[in-house]
Design an enzyme around this catalytic site. Structure first.
Site, PDB file in Angstrom:
ATOM      1  N   CYS A 165       0.855  -1.180   0.000  1.00 26.93           N
ATOM      2  CA  CYS A 165       0.000   0.000   0.000  1.00 26.93           C
ATOM      3  C   CYS A 165       0.897   1.239   0.000  1.00 26.93           C
ATOM      4  O   CYS A 165       1.717   1.399   0.906  1.00 26.93           O
ATOM      5  CB  CYS A 165      -0.884  -0.038   1.252  1.00 26.93           C
ATOM      6  SG  CYS A 165      -1.689   1.526   1.569  1.00 26.93           S
ATOM      7  N   TYR A 314      -9.900  14.180  26.000  1.00 27.63           N
ATOM      8  CA  TYR A 314      -9.604  13.196  24.939  1.00 27.63           C
ATOM      9  C   TYR A 314      -8.087  13.155  24.714  1.00 27.63           C
ATOM     10  O   TYR A 314      -7.597  13.408  23.611  1.00 27.63           O
ATOM     11  CB  TYR A 314     -10.324  13.548  23.627  1.00 27.63           C
ATOM     12  CG  TYR A 314     -11.779  13.918  23.777  1.00 27.63           C
ATOM     13  CD1 TYR A 314     -12.767  12.925  23.785  1.00 27.63           C
ATOM     14  CD2 TYR A 314     -12.172  15.256  23.903  1.00 27.63           C
ATOM     15  CE1 TYR A 314     -14.108  13.265  23.912  1.00 27.63           C
ATOM     16  CE2 TYR A 314     -13.509  15.597  24.041  1.00 27.63           C
ATOM     17  CZ  TYR A 314     -14.471  14.611  24.042  1.00 27.63           C
ATOM     18  OH  TYR A 314     -15.796  14.961  24.158  1.00 27.63           O
ATOM     19  N   GLU A 334      -9.009  11.064  29.702  1.00 23.57           N
ATOM     20  CA  GLU A 334      -9.093  10.053  28.637  1.00 23.57           C
ATOM     21  C   GLU A 334      -9.885   8.872  29.180  1.00 23.57           C
ATOM     22  O   GLU A 334      -9.709   8.479  30.322  1.00 23.57           O
ATOM     23  CB  GLU A 334      -7.664   9.631  28.247  1.00 23.57           C
ATOM     24  CG  GLU A 334      -7.537   8.321  27.500  1.00 23.57           C
ATOM     25  CD  GLU A 334      -8.189   8.313  26.124  1.00 23.57           C
ATOM     26  OE1 GLU A 334      -8.063   9.290  25.376  1.00 23.57           O
ATOM     27  OE2 GLU A 334      -8.858   7.290  25.814  1.00 23.57           O
ATOM     28  N   ASP A 378      -9.626  17.142  21.688  1.00 24.03           N
ATOM     29  CA  ASP A 378      -9.215  16.418  20.472  1.00 24.03           C
ATOM     30  C   ASP A 378     -10.076  15.155  20.393  1.00 24.03           C
ATOM     31  O   ASP A 378      -9.585  14.037  20.585  1.00 24.03           O
ATOM     32  CB  ASP A 378      -7.712  16.083  20.564  1.00 24.03           C
ATOM     33  CG  ASP A 378      -7.180  15.413  19.311  1.00 24.03           C
ATOM     34  OD1 ASP A 378      -7.937  15.260  18.328  1.00 24.03           O
ATOM     35  OD2 ASP A 378      -5.992  15.033  19.310  1.00 24.03           O
ATOM     36  N   CYS A 405     -10.775  15.861  13.659  1.00 26.67           N
ATOM     37  CA  CYS A 405     -10.508  15.071  12.447  1.00 26.67           C
ATOM     38  C   CYS A 405     -11.767  14.976  11.586  1.00 26.67           C
ATOM     39  O   CYS A 405     -11.804  14.181  10.652  1.00 26.67           O
ATOM     40  CB  CYS A 405      -9.992  13.683  12.817  1.00 26.67           C
ATOM     41  SG  CYS A 405     -11.120  12.772  13.883  1.00 26.67           S
TER      42      CYS A 405
HETATM   43  C1  LIG Z   1      -8.534  11.644  18.300  1.00 30.87           C
HETATM   44  S1  LIG Z   1      -7.908  10.793  19.694  1.00 30.87           S
HETATM   45  C2  LIG Z   1      -6.835  12.031  20.363  1.00 30.87           C
HETATM   46  C3  LIG Z   1      -5.822  11.558  21.352  1.00 30.87           C
HETATM   47  C4  LIG Z   1      -4.624  12.464  21.588  1.00 30.87           C
HETATM   48  N1  LIG Z   1      -4.961  13.860  21.652  1.00 30.87           N
HETATM   49  C5  LIG Z   1      -3.580  12.235  20.518  1.00 30.87           C
HETATM   50  O1  LIG Z   1      -3.509  13.005  19.558  1.00 30.87           O
HETATM   51  O2  LIG Z   1      -2.837  11.256  20.616  1.00 30.87           O
HETATM   52  C6  LIG Z   1      -9.309  10.763  20.730  1.00 30.87           C
HETATM   53  C7  LIG Z   1      -9.107  10.090  22.063  1.00 30.87           C
HETATM   54  O3  LIG Z   1     -10.330  10.261  22.815  1.00 30.87           O
HETATM   55  C8  LIG Z   1     -10.610   9.074  23.522  1.00 30.87           C
HETATM   56  N2  LIG Z   1     -12.062   9.124  23.774  1.00 30.87           N
HETATM   57  C9  LIG Z   1     -13.080   8.756  22.963  1.00 30.87           C
HETATM   58  N3  LIG Z   1     -14.263   9.055  23.520  1.00 30.87           N
HETATM   59  C10 LIG Z   1     -13.980   9.631  24.718  1.00 30.87           C
HETATM   60  C11 LIG Z   1     -14.800  10.178  25.762  1.00 30.87           C
HETATM   61  N4  LIG Z   1     -16.116  10.178  25.667  1.00 30.87           N
HETATM   62  N5  LIG Z   1     -14.191  10.702  26.844  1.00 30.87           N
HETATM   63  C12 LIG Z   1     -12.827  10.701  26.943  1.00 30.87           C
HETATM   64  N6  LIG Z   1     -12.016  10.197  25.995  1.00 30.87           N
HETATM   65  C13 LIG Z   1     -12.577   9.678  24.896  1.00 30.87           C
HETATM   66  C14 LIG Z   1     -10.114   7.964  22.617  1.00 30.87           C
HETATM   67  O4  LIG Z   1      -9.853   6.799  23.379  1.00 30.87           O
HETATM   68  C15 LIG Z   1      -8.849   8.599  22.028  1.00 30.87           C
HETATM   69  O5  LIG Z   1      -7.728   8.322  22.823  1.00 30.87           O
END
Ligand SMILES: C[S@@+](CC[C@H](N)C(=O)[O-])C[C@H]1O[C@@H](n2cnc3c(N)ncnc32)[C@H](O)[C@@H]1O
Length: 447
Positions: A165, A314, A334, A378, A405
């Site tokens: 890929c 997050y 998180e 995030d 995202c």
């Molecule tokens: C887009 S990632 C961003 C993580 C970090 N900022 C990074 O860039 O490595 C989103 C994160 O949110 C967590 N997550 C998803 N739903 C959540 C919630 N309701 N409350 C807290 N964390 C959550 C996921 O497990 C994930 O680690």
């Protein structure tokens, strides 16, 4: 422009106005909007209507009558079949401007913000437009008695077998090649999602591109006997990953990973370096897929922070947290337990003091009291829970740095914050996923 006729399967000519969030061209006709796959803004194409719904139709390009100057020959032989990339037929400068346009479009249509705010919106190019991905998940199936892997065909769970890929980084490609050769010798069949039968569901591969470490995980349906485990170790060892894990996922359906993972070789964790920080992650915890672009994104996001107290929601394994904690006291929330454990290890390894909370953001905010200078969010593609946005308002936080995202949920959430008196202070997009239609955005909102 000719009018599309009603019957499916008929071909009509369309003028393409803009790109949809799934990478199709959008044409407006007097019978409603038509989403034309394979067509680009500014192009005139002939396309076959494949489906008509009440308010819109779906069509497939059969001939490009007037091509876009940015149209190029896709690099990958399975482009158009594989659902992974949507924009390989677009040169890189045009990909960037199409992505900026997608964000502009979401912020004005869904967010209700005035178009003038987005005139200067840019999409920062990825350091690598190809070979950038540090993570890939390959579904495994049995086809006519043979175990096969690859990627899913767009919009389906039918497999497109794949030798390599071009968006995956070199170490993943090498690992994939050796595992591909080992697969036929495994005493298992591939998984069938409809019958919930078959042992091997997915191969998950991750790499630390700045450390040279790799992780290979076999995702299996149910438990394995010792013989099966030995066969997997032999297959994994032939690919020589730094660590090999077995992830158990016995739930029917299409979620890739189960909650239980055991290391078979190594610690089950690998490290990646982002700027000066070393970050460990495991099979199931989130890590950004484009290492080089993540550094640019995180430097920029951290520069947007004001004040000495920061609430980060997050926060994953603490990658962005490191950048934030350099200049502020950070509380990081998180929900995924193993990611929080990694974050705690990562903060210690990098000599940072951060308060980490393992909780859902929407629940944690109810117990938090602080005079935060900035809240950094995030969230996953679904965006923030309403309770999170209400809490931000309730805290009277002067500044919100929203890393997103998904332009649609960013626009929805920014609109809610705007309703609470926040104004959009700045917005910048980053191309984290070249060759695909996905885009990452940092929006700053001020009270
Ligand atoms: C887009 S990632 C961003 C993580 C970090 N900022 C990074 O860039 O490595 C989103 C994160 O949110 C967590 N997550 C998803 N739903 C959540 C919630 N309701 N409350 C807290 N964390 C959550 C996921 O497990 C994930 O680690």
């Amino acid at each position: 422009m000719e009018r599309p006729r009603t019957a499916s399967g008929e071909t009509s000519r369309f003028e393409i106005e803009r790109l949809s969030s799934d990478g199709s061209g959008i044409a407006r006709t007097d019978r409603g909007v038509v989403f034309v796959s394979g067509a680009l803004p500014g192009e005139q194409v002939d396309a076959e209507i494949v489906q008509r719904r009440k308010d819109f139709a779906l069509a497939r390009t059969t001939a490009v009558v007037r091509p876009s100057p940015g149209r190029v020959v896709p690099r990958c032989p399975v482009f158009g079949q594989c659902g992974g990339c949507q924009l390989q037929h677009v040169d890189y400068p045009l990909q960037l401007s199409l992505k900026a346009e997608l964000v502009r479009d979401a912020m004005t249509r869904i967010g209700g913000f005035p178009p003038e705010l987005f005139e200067a919106l840019e999409c920062v190019p990825s350091p690598l437009p190809w070979g950038y991905r540090n993570k890939a998940s390959f579904p495994v199936q049995s086809l006519r008695g043979r175990i096969v892997t690859g990627f899913y065909r767009a919009g389906t769970h039918r497999l497109v077998p794949l030798k390599r890929c071009p968006v995956n980084a070199g170490p993943l490609d090498a690992l994939y090649g050796t595992v591909l050769r080992a697969l036929p010798s495994l005493p298992f069949s591939g998984y069938d999602e409809r019958t919930h039968e078959g042992k091997l569901r997915h191969l998950v591969m991750r790499a630390g591109l700045n450390t040279g470490q790799t992780l290979l995980s076999f995702v299996v349906n149910g438990r394995l006997a010792a013989k099966g485990i030995k066969a997997l170790v032999a297959a994994g060892a032939s690919g020589r990953p730094t660590t090999l894990t077995l992830n158990h996922n016995s739930k029917p359906g299409n979620v890739i990973l189960g909650t239980h993972t055991e290391p078979l070789i190594g610690s089950g964790r690998i490290a990646e370096r982002l700027d000066g920080w070393t970050l460990e992650f495991d099979t199931t915890s989130f890590f950004q897929v484009n290492t080089g672009q993540t550094e640019r994104l995180f430097r920029y996001a951290a520069e947007q922070v004001r004040g000495t107290d920061v609430l980060e929601l997050y926060s994953g394994v603490g990658s962005l947290t490191c950048y934030l904690a350099r200049g502020a006291r950070v509380t990081a929330v998180e929900e995924w337990r193993s990611a929080v454990k990694m974050a705690e290890r990562n903060m210690e390894a990098n000599g940072l003091e951060v308060r980490t909370l393992c909780a859902r953001a929407e629940e944690a905010v109810g117990d938090l009291h602080g005079s935060y200078g900035t809240v950094v969010v995030d969230p996953p593609r679904d965006g923030c829970d309403r309770a999170v946005l209400e809490a931000i308002h309730g805290f009277r936080v002067p500044r919100v740095v929203y890393v997103s995202c998904n332009p649609a949920t960013l626009a929805r959430d920014a609109r809610i914050l705007a309703g609470h008196g926040y104004r959009l202070a700045s917005i910048r997009s980053f191309d984290m996923f070249p060759q695909t239609v996905h885009v990452e955005t940092v929006a700053v909102l001020e009270r």
